[in-house]
Design a protein around this motif. Sequence first.
Motif, PDB file in Angstrom:
ATOM      1  N   LYS A  17       0.871  -1.175   0.000  1.00 15.10           N
ATOM      2  CA  LYS A  17       0.000   0.000   0.000  1.00 15.10           C
ATOM      3  C   LYS A  17       0.909   1.226   0.000  1.00 15.10           C
ATOM      4  N   THR A  18       0.693   2.144  -0.951  1.00 17.32           N
ATOM      5  CA  THR A  18       1.568   3.300  -1.059  1.00 17.32           C
ATOM      6  C   THR A  18       0.840   4.477  -1.694  1.00 17.32           C
ATOM      7  N   ARG A  19       1.341   5.655  -1.462  1.00 17.33           N
ATOM      8  CA  ARG A  19       0.833   6.851  -2.137  1.00 17.33           C
ATOM      9  C   ARG A  19       1.740   7.215  -3.314  1.00 17.33           C
ATOM     10  N   ASP A  20       2.802   6.436  -3.514  1.00 13.66           N
ATOM     11  CA  ASP A  20       3.764   6.680  -4.588  1.00 13.66           C
ATOM     12  C   ASP A  20       4.114   5.363  -5.289  1.00 13.66           C
ATOM     13  N   PRO A  21       3.203   4.830  -6.128  1.00 15.49           N
ATOM     14  CA  PRO A  21       3.473   3.550  -6.792  1.00 15.49           C
ATOM     15  C   PRO A  21       4.737   3.560  -7.654  1.00 15.49           C
ATOM     16  N   ALA A  22       4.985   4.658  -8.357  1.00 12.17           N
ATOM     17  CA  ALA A  22       6.180   4.718  -9.221  1.00 12.17           C
ATOM     18  C   ALA A  22       7.456   4.681  -8.377  1.00 12.17           C
ATOM     19  N   GLY A  23       7.483   5.440  -7.296  1.00  6.69           N
ATOM     20  CA  GLY A  23       8.651   5.444  -6.416  1.00  6.69           C
ATOM     21  C   GLY A  23       8.853   4.104  -5.740  1.00  6.69           C
ATOM     22  N   THR A  24       7.751   3.478  -5.340  1.00 11.62           N
ATOM     23  CA  THR A  24       7.812   2.160  -4.717  1.00 11.62           C
ATOM     24  C   THR A  24       8.364   1.135  -5.699  1.00 11.62           C
ATOM     25  N   ALA A  25       7.886   1.170  -6.941  1.00 13.57           N
ATOM     26  CA  ALA A  25       8.373   0.244  -7.974  1.00 13.57           C
ATOM     27  C   ALA A  25       9.861   0.453  -8.235  1.00 13.57           C
ATOM     28  N   THR A  26      10.287   1.694  -8.325  1.00 11.10           N
ATOM     29  CA  THR A  26      11.709   1.989  -8.556  1.00 11.10           C
ATOM     30  C   THR A  26      12.558   1.449  -7.414  1.00 11.10           C
ATOM     31  N   PHE A  27      12.154   1.710  -6.186  1.00  7.00           N
ATOM     32  CA  PHE A  27      12.916   1.262  -5.021  1.00  7.00           C
ATOM     33  C   PHE A  27      13.058  -0.255  -4.988  1.00  7.00           C
ATOM     34  N   PHE A  28      11.927  -0.987  -5.072  1.00  5.97           N
ATOM     35  CA  PHE A  28      11.985  -2.438  -4.961  1.00  5.97           C
ATOM     36  C   PHE A  28      12.612  -3.099  -6.189  1.00  5.97           C
ATOM     37  N   SER A  29      12.502  -2.483  -7.347  1.00  2.53           N
ATOM     38  CA  SER A  29      13.169  -3.013  -8.535  1.00  2.53           C
ATOM     39  C   SER A  29      14.682  -2.956  -8.367  1.00  2.53           C
ATOM     40  N   HIS A  54       7.431 -15.212 -11.546  1.00  2.00           N
ATOM     41  CA  HIS A  54       6.431 -15.681 -10.586  1.00  2.00           C
ATOM     42  C   HIS A  54       5.704 -14.487  -9.979  1.00  2.00           C
ATOM     43  N   LEU A  55       4.381 -14.533 -10.007  1.00  2.00           N
ATOM     44  CA  LEU A  55       3.562 -13.488  -9.419  1.00  2.00           C
ATOM     45  C   LEU A  55       3.666 -13.578  -7.897  1.00  2.00           C
ATOM     46  N   ILE A  56       4.106 -12.468  -7.240  1.00  2.00           N
ATOM     47  CA  ILE A  56       4.287 -12.501  -5.783  1.00  2.00           C
ATOM     48  C   ILE A  56       3.465 -11.441  -5.054  1.00  2.00           C
ATOM     49  N   GLY A  57       2.826 -10.528  -5.785  1.00  2.00           N
ATOM     50  CA  GLY A  57       2.078  -9.502  -5.078  1.00  2.00           C
ATOM     51  C   GLY A  57       1.487  -8.436  -5.970  1.00  2.00           C
ATOM     52  N   SER A  58       0.989  -7.393  -5.316  1.00  2.00           N
ATOM     53  CA  SER A  58       0.393  -6.282  -6.030  1.00  2.00           C
ATOM     54  C   SER A  58       0.614  -4.990  -5.258  1.00  2.00           C
ATOM     55  N   VAL A  59       0.343  -3.879  -5.938  1.00  2.00           N
ATOM     56  CA  VAL A  59       0.520  -2.557  -5.340  1.00  2.00           C
ATOM     57  C   VAL A  59      -0.826  -1.828  -5.377  1.00  2.00           C
ATOM     58  N   SER A  60      -1.200  -1.250  -4.238  1.00  2.00           N
ATOM     59  CA  SER A  60      -2.405  -0.432  -4.167  1.00  2.00           C
ATOM     60  C   SER A  60      -2.006   1.026  -4.002  1.00  2.00           C
ATOM     61  N   ASP A  61      -2.599   1.884  -4.812  1.00  2.00           N
ATOM     62  CA  ASP A  61      -2.321   3.309  -4.765  1.00  2.00           C
ATOM     63  C   ASP A  61      -3.302   3.954  -3.789  1.00  2.00           C
ATOM     64  N   LEU A  62      -2.818   4.332  -2.620  1.00  2.00           N
ATOM     65  CA  LEU A  62      -3.677   4.914  -1.589  1.00  2.00           C
ATOM     66  C   LEU A  62      -4.159   6.309  -1.975  1.00  2.00           C
ATOM     67  N   ALA A  63      -3.457   6.970  -2.890  1.00  2.00           N
ATOM     68  CA  ALA A  63      -3.867   8.309  -3.335  1.00  2.00           C
ATOM     69  C   ALA A  63      -5.035   8.245  -4.307  1.00  2.00           C
ATOM     70  N   ASN A  64      -5.231   7.100  -4.982  1.00  2.00           N
ATOM     71  CA  ASN A  64      -6.301   6.925  -5.953  1.00  2.00           C
ATOM     72  C   ASN A  64      -6.999   5.579  -5.744  1.00  2.00           C
ATOM     73  N   PRO A  65      -7.742   5.411  -4.652  1.00  2.00           N
ATOM     74  CA  PRO A  65      -8.386   4.118  -4.404  1.00  2.00           C
ATOM     75  C   PRO A  65      -9.448   3.807  -5.457  1.00  2.00           C
ATOM     76  N   VAL A  66      -9.642   2.529  -5.696  1.00  2.00           N
ATOM     77  CA  VAL A  66     -10.628   2.066  -6.661  1.00  2.00           C
ATOM     78  C   VAL A  66     -12.009   2.196  -6.057  1.00  2.00           C
TER      79      VAL A  66
END
Length: 66
Positions: A17-29, A54-66
Amino acid sequence: MTTRMGSLNEFCWMDLKTRDPAGTATFFSKTLGWRFAVDEKDWRKATRITVQGHLIGSVSDLANPV
């Protein structure tokens, strides 16, 4: 990533869960080698996390909830 936290073939799902999906992706990549991609087949356009194909998870954008 070479260190194993659990037993071989043990299921683990990362639900980030994050408010910065792009930053989170960059960091963990960079730090863990995870790959992030939007699932275009999913109506929510969810971001999925994979490691070595292998699929291990997903990212939720807390700034733009579905």
